[in-house]
Design an enzyme around this catalytic site. Structure first.
Site, PDB file in Angstrom:
ATOM      1  NE  ARG A   1       4.083 -22.760  -2.299  1.00 30.24           N
ATOM      2  CZ  ARG A   1       2.961 -23.282  -1.305  1.00 30.24           C
ATOM      3  NH1 ARG A   1       1.614 -22.935  -2.107  1.00 30.24           N
ATOM      4  NH2 ARG A   1       3.192 -23.807  -0.390  1.00 30.24           N
TER       5      ARG A   1
ATOM      6  CG  ASP B   1       1.804   5.044   3.562  1.00 34.20           C
ATOM      7  OD1 ASP B   1       0.654   5.349   4.651  1.00 34.20           O
ATOM      8  OD2 ASP B   1       2.554   5.162   3.500  1.00 34.20           O
TER       9      ASP B   1
ATOM     10  CB  CYS C   1      18.413  -1.201   7.456  1.00 29.67           C
ATOM     11  SG  CYS C   1      20.941  -1.285   6.947  1.00 29.67           S
TER      12      CYS C   1
ATOM     13  N   GLY D   1     -19.036   7.305   5.932  1.00 34.04           N
ATOM     14  CA  GLY D   1     -20.048   8.056   5.272  1.00 34.04           C
ATOM     15  C   GLY D   1     -19.232   9.243   6.368  1.00 34.04           C
ATOM     16  CB  ALA D   2     -16.615  10.708   7.295  1.00 37.12           C
TER      17      ALA D   2
ATOM     18  CB  VAL E   1       8.329 -13.631  -5.031  1.00 36.97           C
ATOM     19  CG1 VAL E   1       8.875 -13.482  -5.675  1.00 36.97           C
ATOM     20  CG2 VAL E   1       7.081 -12.699  -5.260  1.00 36.97           C
TER      21      VAL E   1
ATOM     22  NE  ARG F   1     -14.160  14.118  24.113  1.00 36.93           N
ATOM     23  CZ  ARG F   1     -14.064  15.553  24.886  1.00 36.93           C
ATOM     24  NH1 ARG F   1     -14.282  16.341  24.321  1.00 36.93           N
ATOM     25  NH2 ARG F   1     -15.145  15.765  26.144  1.00 36.93           N
TER      26      ARG F   1
ATOM     27  CB  THR G   1       3.164   1.062   1.229  1.00 34.44           C
ATOM     28  OG1 THR G   1       2.687   1.781   2.165  1.00 34.44           O
ATOM     29  CG2 THR G   1       3.092   1.004  -0.221  1.00 34.44           C
TER      30      THR G   1
HETATM   31  P1  ADP Z   1       9.311   2.411   3.119  1.00 30.74           P
HETATM   32  O1  ADP Z   1       9.432   1.408   1.836  1.00 30.74           O
HETATM   33  O2  ADP Z   1       8.085   1.401   3.868  1.00 30.74           O
HETATM   34  O3  ADP Z   1       9.238   3.760   1.956  1.00 30.74           O
HETATM   35  P2  ADP Z   1      11.378   3.527   4.771  1.00 30.74           P
HETATM   36  O4  ADP Z   1      11.183   4.670   3.938  1.00 30.74           O
HETATM   37  O5  ADP Z   1      12.171   3.816   5.988  1.00 30.74           O
HETATM   38  O6  ADP Z   1      10.234   2.544   4.250  1.00 30.74           O
HETATM   39  O7  ADP Z   1      12.236   2.607   3.510  1.00 30.74           O
HETATM   40  C1  ADP Z   1      13.341   1.984   4.084  1.00 30.74           C
HETATM   41  C2  ADP Z   1      14.663   1.718   4.056  1.00 30.74           C
HETATM   42  O8  ADP Z   1      15.539   1.364   2.541  1.00 30.74           O
HETATM   43  C3  ADP Z   1      15.827   2.103   4.446  1.00 30.74           C
HETATM   44  O9  ADP Z   1      15.812   1.855   5.653  1.00 30.74           O
HETATM   45  C4  ADP Z   1      16.675   2.181   3.872  1.00 30.74           C
HETATM   46  O10 ADP Z   1      17.379   0.910   3.474  1.00 30.74           O
HETATM   47  C5  ADP Z   1      16.422   2.024   2.171  1.00 30.74           C
HETATM   48  N1  ADP Z   1      16.249   2.824   1.984  1.00 30.74           N
HETATM   49  C6  ADP Z   1      15.088   3.690   1.851  1.00 30.74           C
HETATM   50  N2  ADP Z   1      16.086   5.433   1.246  1.00 30.74           N
HETATM   51  C7  ADP Z   1      16.927   5.079   0.782  1.00 30.74           C
HETATM   52  C8  ADP Z   1      18.242   5.451  -0.547  1.00 30.74           C
HETATM   53  N3  ADP Z   1      18.258   6.677  -0.683  1.00 30.74           N
HETATM   54  N4  ADP Z   1      19.069   5.042  -0.136  1.00 30.74           N
HETATM   55  C9  ADP Z   1      19.604   3.597   0.134  1.00 30.74           C
HETATM   56  N5  ADP Z   1      18.394   3.076   0.736  1.00 30.74           N
HETATM   57  C10 ADP Z   1      17.588   3.385   0.833  1.00 30.74           C
END
Ligand code: ADP
Length: 326
Positions: free
Chosen positions: A28, A131, A76, A189-190, A26, A250, A129
């Site tokens: 560059r 995931d 946040c 291979g699980a 982003v 386990r 992510t």
């Molecule tokens: P990820 O992006 O990996 O799914 P999170 O679910 O922890 O991680 O979200 C990261 C950040 O995105 C949160 O800490 C928050 O600051 C912001 N965020 C998530 N959901 C909302 C929302 N509904 N409204 C505003 N900010 C959001």
């Protein structure tokens, strides 16, 4: 023509290998397009607290191979409030930043969508992510690296599992998505994968044991997606102890080591392509879209679609795993 002159970049939520490659791309591509670039540290928190630095091409030298994110990441709560987002907007105005590229998962893109709509502020998202749970892209940045890490770990666990003739439940990340568990199981291979997408429809554990698995084997490895729906590896082991006491069970929880490490070539390449495409999207006056790659082509996915739609599991993979684990 786009009126954008300067772009802020942030990484938010869970870190993923390849985020640095995306930041580099982003930065560059933006400088190449004539934009000013600002690195925003610690996600939305750093946006509110004004942890912002102007980036040159050198700020992103020698990072493509590094895991984690040089911009750091944070969660946040304040950004989820109108006051928090107002503070973030004021900081952006003060720096004369007129577009944002947000690299993160489902939560981060949800925040981006809300903020973008509230202030009519141009935002492009990149799916960062491990995931792989964002709709509209075949792969998210970090998923391939995590998959390779899981495969290496399972290979090692298999050595000890075979020596002791045990049933191993290995828990992998995924946050209610079975991509890492299912593809990790095929790659290593699980014997089976227990994933949330199927758990709502069937008792996979009972099916597994009743189908007589392990009869002809001296060890068994089952990958379990971390999720309250599957019960996680601990929950399943507890059930086996109670319901099928003949098995020597386990549990290994791979945890945060799945997030680390140098990104694979695949993740570096998609991060670079998506990062460059994010700048193209801004030049093209696109907003509130996530960049995806579908069938090797760049696509723009509206935030609402990427976040709200559930990405389906490919049933051919399930069938392949079942047939190959006899
Ligand atoms: P990820 O992006 O990996 O799914 P999170 O679910 O922890 O991680 O979200 C990261 C950040 O995105 C949160 O800490 C928050 O600051 C912001 N965020 C998530 N959901 C909302 C929302 N509904 N409204 C505003 N900010 C959001």
């Amino acid at each position: 023509m786009s009126k954008i002159r300067s772009v802020g970049i942030l990484t938010s939520g869970g870190d993923a290998p390849g985020m640095n490659a995306a930041i580099r791309a982003v930065t560059r591509a933006s400088i190449f397009a004539g934009f000013k670039v600002y690195g925003i540290y610690r996600g939305y928190r750093g946006l509110i607290t004004d942890e912002i630095e102007e980036f040159s091409t050198q700020n992103v030298s020698n990072i493509i191979q590094r895991g984690g994110t040089i911009l750091k990441t944070a969660r946040c709560k304040e950004f989820q409030t109108a006051e928090g987002r107002q503070a973030a907007y004021d900081v952006l105005k003060r720096h004369e930043i007129d577009a944002l590229v947000v690299i993160g998962g489902d939560g981060s893109l949800t925040g981006a969508r809300i903020f973008g709509n509230e202030y009519s502020f141009p935002i492009v998202g990149l799916p960062g992510t491990i995931d792989n749970d964002l709709y509209g892209t075949d792969s998210t940045i970090g998923y391939d690296t995590a998959l390779n890490t899981i495969m290496e770990c399972v290979d090692k666990i298999r050595d000890t599992a075979t020596s002791h003739e045990r049933l191993f439940f290995i828990e992998v990340m995924g946050r209610d998505a079975g991509f890492l568990a299912l593809n990790g199981a095929i790659a290593s291979g699980a014997e089976a994968a227990i994933i949330p997408e199927i758990s709502t429809k069937a008792d996979q554990l009972a099916d597994l044991i009743e189908s007589g698995f392990r009869k002809s084997k001296n060890s068994s490895i089952v990958l379990v997606a971390e999720s309250p729906i599957t019960g996680g590896a601990m929950g399943l082991a507890e059930r086996v102890k109670n319901e099928f006491p003949d098995y020597d069970v386990r549990v290994t929880i791979l945890g945060h080591l799945q997030r680390g490490g140098s990104p694979t070539a695949f993740d570096r390449i998609i991060a670079s392509r998506m990062g460059a495409a994010a700048v193209d999207a801004l030049l093209d006056d696109q907003r509130n879209v996530m960049i995806g790659i579908k069938n090797d082509e760049i696509v723009y996915v509206p935030f609402t679609k990427a976040i709200k739609n559930e990405k389906p599991i490919n049933h051919e993979l399930l069938s392949t795993l079942r047939r190959l684990s006899i």
